[in-house]
Write an enzyme that holds these catalytic residues in place. Structure first.
Site, short mmCIF file in Angstrom:
data_model
loop_
_atom_site.label_atom_id
_atom_site.label_comp_id
_atom_site.label_asym_id
_atom_site.label_seq_id
_atom_site.Cartn_x
_atom_site.Cartn_y
_atom_site.Cartn_z
CD1 TRP A 641 14.93 53.86 -21.63
CD2 TRP A 641 14.95 52.97 -19.98
NE1 TRP A 641 15.15 52.29 -22.18
CE2 TRP A 641 14.94 52.13 -20.46
CE3 TRP A 641 14.54 52.50 -18.80
CZ2 TRP A 641 14.70 50.40 -19.62
CZ3 TRP A 641 14.59 51.49 -18.07
CH2 TRP A 641 14.65 50.65 -18.78
CG ASP A 642 18.65 54.28 -24.09
OD1 ASP A 642 17.84 55.03 -23.60
OD2 ASP A 642 19.06 54.00 -24.89
CD GLU A 780 11.02 48.93 -26.10
OE1 GLU A 780 12.11 48.36 -26.84
OE2 GLU A 780 11.35 50.50 -25.88
CE LYS A 891 13.51 45.84 -28.01
NZ LYS A 891 13.17 46.58 -28.77
CD GLN A 892 14.69 46.52 -22.55
OE1 GLN A 892 14.48 47.04 -23.86
NE2 GLN A 892 15.59 47.33 -22.49
#
Lengths: 1073, 280
Positions: A641-642, A780, A891-892
């Site tokens: 998806w980056d 994640e 995580k993000q």
């Protein structure tokens, strides 16, 4: 006014290394005019290393007074003044003092003979007429017989009149043969009196008898510059104003024409009333044109030279073996079709040379997952001195070593001075690039100069198939291309059965040094080998051209590679480089962001744009951009998806064809995505979390840790939000480009099939609320969760946009919609279902304004990441998997991504509260995270925090704080950084009906300028912090632009607008021009 | 004399100093070196009396020499002597005559470890299993923080591993409260793991690659990642994994606020510590 350069286009394309010219009449009108302008332009050329040679009949003092005294600097050592018609050459030392390099000294006898010849001519003319003749004795090695003393210093422009007057004078005096007879007389006396090699010339006024002429000057150039520096004749330009005959005599510059130096370019700027000899290009225009030509050469040299602006340069000084693989990633060159790591040409034990081709995947074994196949190393080049290869192995041998990635021009340079144990110093330069506009071409120039010795130099360069590790295609054939020239490799991927062909052809410009050439084929690969005996200072340039094609491109890649490489070589390296620079200039025009007040940030954004440009491939819609682009292989070339969420926006707004190709890649993988959904007994399509050739899932299901522990990898099955990233990319592309063709051909289908997936994926509870259970959000650290709010809300948004697309096509393009409807078997009842799902999607219905990231998140063990602020590794590594999963450590960006992507759905207060809540709980264990937090904090006006995140994101690759830049650059972080600037600091929001902006620049940024393409129209923004926004609207059409929070304004094409800052808010745009 | 590899053991006549004698003999055998027993004294003693004073009753290595150096500056004299021969290693007890377990090191050991450019093996006299003359480390622990300085120790470690056949455990330790190293060329453990399956593998590969280029064939190398306070992790890891020796790179500074890990390790470990100096 006619451009004098029309007849000489090479002046704008070919960089000449020696420029020799006549002075009076060519470079200047006469010896009295101000020569400052000429001096400046020639000085600029000298700074680029061009040898400038003045060839004149007059003495050094005259030229020095008018010209050379105006120049001071070390580069003046490149200036040579050949005076006295070939009798003297003056150069300059490093302090710019004149040094006599050559002087022809006449013997007493020769001087006496010159006197005798001149006097005999004078005597004969005067004896046969009453014409008074004067002799000028005080000229070095020559005597001037003045046929018309009463005309003092006649200008060249009066040559016609002078001719008539001189002939009249001689005839009327009784010497009826005129000037021609005088010339014959001089020739005869010189021969009879003992000067058989006397040089007799005439400029009409004078008959000159000398021991030398301008041919001696040009011979000196050939011998001392062309030969000793080994500068090919094709790189020598000789200019004059009188190559053609005048009054029956050869022109004064005719003697600079040397037929035995083939390839030298001769150009006349004179009037040349009687034409020019064959081989001389006549452009006319006099000294004005001369200066113009020199100006063009300066421009050309500037263009071909590395960029001066340090923010476009990535420089590695010295050599650090421990950083080699990291440097190789950062210094990658590429064009989207291919990427070649910046490895050292001679291949060191520490290096990992690699060329990757987008889309050329293979498998290490049957049924294994696909990964990018590593192509043969085309940059290999080794320099040998008397049989010993030069390496960086012994640091004492490195006098200088520098690698420079010129991001503005898309080329990698390497400069290296090597000193061997016996003190022999060799200078080596490498220049390489992969053409952006023609992606099958790579080129390299290898320049070798033995600085202080004579010896045998050998350059070996080839295509290397052997490598330490990695997946490589199998060798099919190795051979020379034809007639023992050039080399060719063909290979085949083992399981995907792609044929790859690489052809190489190298050339050495024909200079005076003779080279021996051979090709070789051995187990390491194929190559070409050049060897020659070189004297100190002699320069040899080996130009290498490589073409690469695969069966993905066309049916016969072997033929294409072997034929095209000759075409590339024929065009020449400089011509290719100029094309490369032009192509990059075009891309920078569209993509450049300028930050005033923060040079470090400027370097980062240039790095971002450079690596994204080298990664995007507008020519191939069956590839997209891998997580590490083509700079490294650790992510196997898989597409995440980056690409759609983080990199795509850069291309949408700076190069839509690349954005479209990336989305078309998704469209071409739709079939596999549909299979994936069917496999889950669902409708629509579910895209692969890791995608390669077909779109089949490439995420491994498990890995075995070094400890033997089997770790399941759930992202491939659970991170279904990949669908929404693709849908978001499609929608952003559509609203920003209005590319109806794309929407009809692919975009709508992508939106609909992803929406169908969500509509079938949800589960309805007793209260009629839809849930998405068992998913993994962007965070994640929490792998299987229910109602991940990011997934829920983005899925609802995905469904809404699909419905929008259906309604739009149905209304505006009914025929196209009808075809699509049939193709995908669409039932209008689906719209009702979508409406129900979207409007009843579970949306965190707790009382608090804080969005619960997923069901049960609030019950987890709380954590404040600032308690662990300084750490040497990721926080989850420190805490361990289990502790992390049981905690609120994120995580993000997960909820925070929503605050950016679906900003409209939340009040500013809710955004602020949620940002602050999650900011304290996010460990940023992903490189995708800092830029998103930076973006949202920038929109919130948290300037210091936004800058902290910006710096964190900016240094992910450039300070190697990931610990793994060696495996390639972090492309999503690069794309995220771009978004932080444009969508964050500049506050850009693009909606269906127009673009909004609301800049909140960091304190240290005084100014931010950038351009965005919106529906084919270029919008140039210039933001001055706390002062104004200036917007220049492109000529293509009206633009709907507004200050965020205010109404959109319709702005006129080609007009300039300004929005002021009133101290608390941005005001509306007002037209200023 | 320069060409013959040498191991030095400085002795001051104390019982504690002789605790390192077995390790010195072992290293001498492993390196096929010459063992120099060095004693710095202000007053020359007859050889027999000297051996008695130094408490040496039996020497198991074939080639050895006893050097009595007359002088007052023991540290300076030992280092000058070390520089005059091909010294591969200095082996010494952490304490000598002035034994005080509360002090990190005795005066002479303190001086030697801080000023020696040769590897120094420090043996705590209270170690439960003191190395004997036939000691041969089978596993060596080499903590690494990803910096070139730390990596520089590998040359010495590899040599020793090659001679002893020992395996090497490379240990990377994640720490809270410290910034990642900023030394040029450092490759600290990754701060971001976009996809751990790829990033960890790549980082480990890169990390190991740093050492593989110099690795002699046959030497086994394994990489481990642990988290926690550095010295504690090292000590715990060495115990868990039966490492016989801990080798550390350092800059030779023991003053307050510096080399806290080295200090703690020297105080608390029950294994020989090999300190390998590198320039700052």
């Amino acid at each position: 006014m006619i451009d004098c350069l029309v007849g000489f286009p090479a002046i704008r394309k070919h960089p000449y290394k020696i420029i020799a010219f006549d002075w009076d009449g060519t470079a200047v009108e006469n010896r009295r005019v101000d020569a400052t302008a000429v001096a400046h332009v020639l000085e600029d050329l000298m700074k680029f290393g061009v040898y400038i040679v003045v060839i004149t009949g007059t003495n050094f003092g005259n030229i020095d007074r008018q010209f050379s005294s105006l120049i001071t600097g070390p580069y003046k050592q490149n200036l040579f003044i050949c005076t006295d018609r070939g009798s003297e050459v003056t150069g300059f030392d490093k302090n710019s003092n004149p040094v006599t390099l050559y002087k022809r000294v006449a013997t007493e006898k020769e001087n006496a003979l010159l006197d005798s010849v001149a006097e005999a001519v004078k005597h004969d003319i005067e004896a046969h007429s009453n014409a008074n003749i004067e002799i000028v004795y005080n000229r070095l090695n020559r005597r001037k017989i003045d046929l018309i003393p009463e005309w003092e210093n006649p200008p060249k422009s009066q040559i016609g009149e002078l001719l008539v007057k001189t002939e009249e004078r001689l005839n009327k005096g009784g010497f009826t043969g005129g000037i021609k007879a005088a010339f014959d007389l001089a020739t005869r006396y010189a021969y009879e009196l003992g000067l058989p090699d006397a040089r007799i010339t005439s400029d009409v006024k004078h008959m000159e008898v000398g021991l030398t002429d301008k041919s001696d000057s040009i011979k000196w150039v050939i011998s001392e510059l062309s030969s000793k520096k080994n500068i090919p004749f094709r790189d020598t330009l000789v200019l004059g104003d009188e190559f053609g005959p005048i009054a029956g005599f050869e022109g004064s510059d005719f003697r600079t024409y040397l037929p035995d130096a083939p390839g030298v370019t001769y150009v006349s700027v004179g009037k040349e009333p009687n034409g020019v000899p064959p081989g001389v290009i006549h452009v006319g225009g006099g000294p004005t044109c001369f200066v113009k030509m020199m100006g063009e050469q300066v421009k050309l040299y500037k263009k071909l030279s590395p960029t001066i602006d340090p923010t476009f340069l990535l420089i590695e000084e010295g050599y650090e073996p421990l950083r080699e693989r990291e440097a190789e990633s950062l210094f990658t060159i590429g064009n989207g079709y291919l990427g070649t790591r910046g490895s050292l040409e001679e291949r060191t034990p520490e290096s990992e040379p690699m060329t990757l081709l987008a889309g050329v995947y293979d498998r290490p074994k049957a049924n294994a997952l696909e990964e990018l196949s590593i192509m043969p190393d085309w940059v290999m080049a080794r320099v040998y001195v008397d049989g010993r290869v030069l390496t960086l192995g012994d640091e004492r041998s490195i006098l200088e070593h520098r690698r420079t990635l010129d991001m503005r021009k898309g080329m990698l340079l390497r400069e290296w001075r090597h000193r061997s144990e016996d003190g022999r110093i060799t200078s080596i330069k490498f220049l390489r690039f992969a053409l952006l506009a023609e992606p099958h071409i790579m080129a390299m120039r290898i320049t070798v100069v033995p600085e202080n010795y004579r010896g045998e130099i050998r350059v070996e360069t080839g295509l290397v198939v052997s490598r330490k590790s990695g997946l490589t295609p199998e060798l099919a054939d190795m051979r020379t291309i034809k007639d023992g020239e050039g080399v060719l490799l063909s290979l085949k991927t083992k399981f995907t059965r792609y044929t790859i062909a690489q052809a190489q052809l190298s050339r050495v410009a024909p200079g005076l040094v003779k080279q021996h050439y051979r090709t070789y084929i051995d187990k390491s690969g194929v190559g070409e080998d050049w060897r020659w005996q070189a004297d100190p200072g002699q320069v040899i340039e080996v130009e290498k051209f490589v073409s690469i094609y695969t069966s993905r491109d066309l049916p016969n890649p072997v033929k294409a590679a072997s034929v095209s490489v000759y075409d590339y070589a024929a065009r020449g390296l400089d011509a290719l480089l100029l094309e490369q620079i032009d192509a990059w200039e075009d891309r920078w025009d569209a993509a450049a962001i300028k930050i005033v007040g923060d040079p470090e940030a400027q370097l980062w954004v240039n790095f971002v744009a450079y690596h994204l440009i080298t990664a995007g491939n507008p020519f191939d819609e069956r590839v997209s951009i891998s997580a590490r682009t083509l700079t490294g292989s650790i992510y196997k070339g898989h597409i995440f998806w980056d690409a759609d969420m983080f990199m795509l926006p850069f291309f949408i707004y700076t190069h839509p064809p690349t954005a479209r190709a990336m989305l078309m890649y998704r469209y071409h993988t739709l079939s596999e995505a549909r299979k994936e959904a069917i496999g889950l007994s669902l409708r629509g399509a579910l895209f692969a979390w890791e995608s390669a050739t077909t779109g089949a899932e490439m995420t491994p299901e498990y890995v075995v840790a070094p400890t033997g522990e089997v770790i399941l990898i759930l992202t491939g099955k659970m991170e279904q939000h990949i669908n929404t990233a693709i849908a978001y990319g499609v929608w952003q592309y559509w609203v920003s480009t209005n590319d109806v063709d794309f929407l009809i051909q692919a975009g709508a289908e992508l939106l609909i099939e992803t929406a169908r997936f969500w509509a079938s994926r949800v589960e309805k509870d007793d209260e009629g609320i839809y849930h998405i259970l068992n998913v993994e959000g962007p965070d994640e650290y929490h792998e299987i969760v229910n109602d991940n709010m990011y997934t829920n809300l983005m899925a609802a948004w995905n469904i809404d946009r699909a419905a929008d697309a259906v309604r739009y096509l149905r209304e505006v393009y009914p025929e196209a919609w009808a075809r699509l409807k049939d193709k995908i078997d669409f039932d209008y009842l689906e719209l009702d279902r979508w409406e129900d799902v979207s409007s009843h999607m579970y949306r965190d219905m707790t009382d608090s304004d804080i969005i619960e990231q997923f069901d049960g998140y609030f019950g987890l063990h709380d954590i404040n990441v600032y308690d662990y602020e300084q750490r040497t590794t990721s926080l989850d590594t420190i805490l361990g998997r289990d502790v992390t999963a049981a905690s609120k450590l994120v995580k993000q960006a997960d909820v925070v991504m929503l605050l950016y992507l679906l900003e409209n759905e939340f009040s500013e207060e809710v955004i602020k509260e949620n940002f602050e809540y999650y900011e304290r709980r996010t460990g940023h264990g992903s490189s995708l995270s800092p830029s998103m937090y930076g973006l949202v904090s920038a929109r919130l006006g948290l300037s210091a925090l936004a800058m902290r995140y910006f710096r964190q994101a900016g240094t992910i690759d450039l300070s190697n704080n990931m610990g793994n830049a060696a495996g390639g650059v972090h492309a999503a972080a690069l794309g995220g950084l771009w978004q932080q600037i444009i969508m964050g600091f500049a506050g850009v929001r693009v909606k269906r009906d127009g673009l909004f902006i609301y800049p909140k620049l960091p304190e240290q940024w005084q100014r931010l300028t950038f351009a965005l393409l919106l529906r084919g129209n270029r919008l140039k923004f210039d933001i001055e912090s706390g002062k104004q926004i200036t917007l220049v609207v492109g000529e293509t059409g009206e633009a709907n632009v507004g200050i965020f929070g205010r109404a959109l304004q319709t702005l006129a094409p080609g007009a300039t607008y300004r929005a002021g800052w009133d101290g608390s808010t941005w005001l509306e745009f007002a037209k200023i021009g | 004399m320069k060409n013959r590899p040498a191991v030095i053991i400085p002795l001051d006549g104390s019982e504690t100093a002789t605790k390192a004698f077995g390790a010195a003999e072992a290293m001498t055998k492993i390196m096929e070196a010459m063992l120099y027993i060095v004693h710095v004294t202000e007053e020359q003693l007859p050889e027999e009396e000297l051996l008695k004073k130094l408490r040496i009753s039996q020497i198991e290595v074939r080639d050895f020499a006893v050097r009595q150096i007359i002088g007052k500056d023991a540290v300076g004299e030992i280092l000058r002597f070390a520089a005059s021969i091909d010294t591969q290693m200095i082996v010494m007890s952490s304490h000598g005559l002035s034994y005080n377990p509360k002090r990190l090191l005795g005066n002479i050991t303190m001086g030697i470890v801080q000023r020696a450019i040769n590897p120094v093996m420090v043996i705590r006299p209270d170690m439960e299993n003191l190395p004997g003359p036939d000691w041969k480390p089978q596993k060596m622990l080499v903590p690494q923080d990803g910096t070139p300085t730390a990596a520089a120790v590998m040359t010495q470690v590899y040599r020793l591993a090659e001679l002893t056949g020992a395996d090497i455990d490379v240990l990377s330790i994640g720490v809270v409260g410290r910034r990642p190293p900023t030394e040029a060329g450092a490759i600290p453990a990754p701060r971001y793991l976009d996809h751990p399956r790829y990033d960890w593998t790549a980082w480990a590969g890169e990390f190991i690659e740093r050492f593989y280029a110099q690795r002699p064939p046959g030497v086994e190398l394994r990489l481990y990642e642990r988290e926690g306070e550095l010295a504690n992790v090292m000590i715990g890891f060495a115990t868990e994994n039966n490492d016989d020796l801990i080798a550390l790179g350092w800059h030779g500074h023991l003053e307050s606020g510096r080399a806290e890990t080295v200090k703690k390790l020297l105080r608390e470990t029950d294994r020989p510590v090999l300190l390998i100096w590198s320039r700052e």
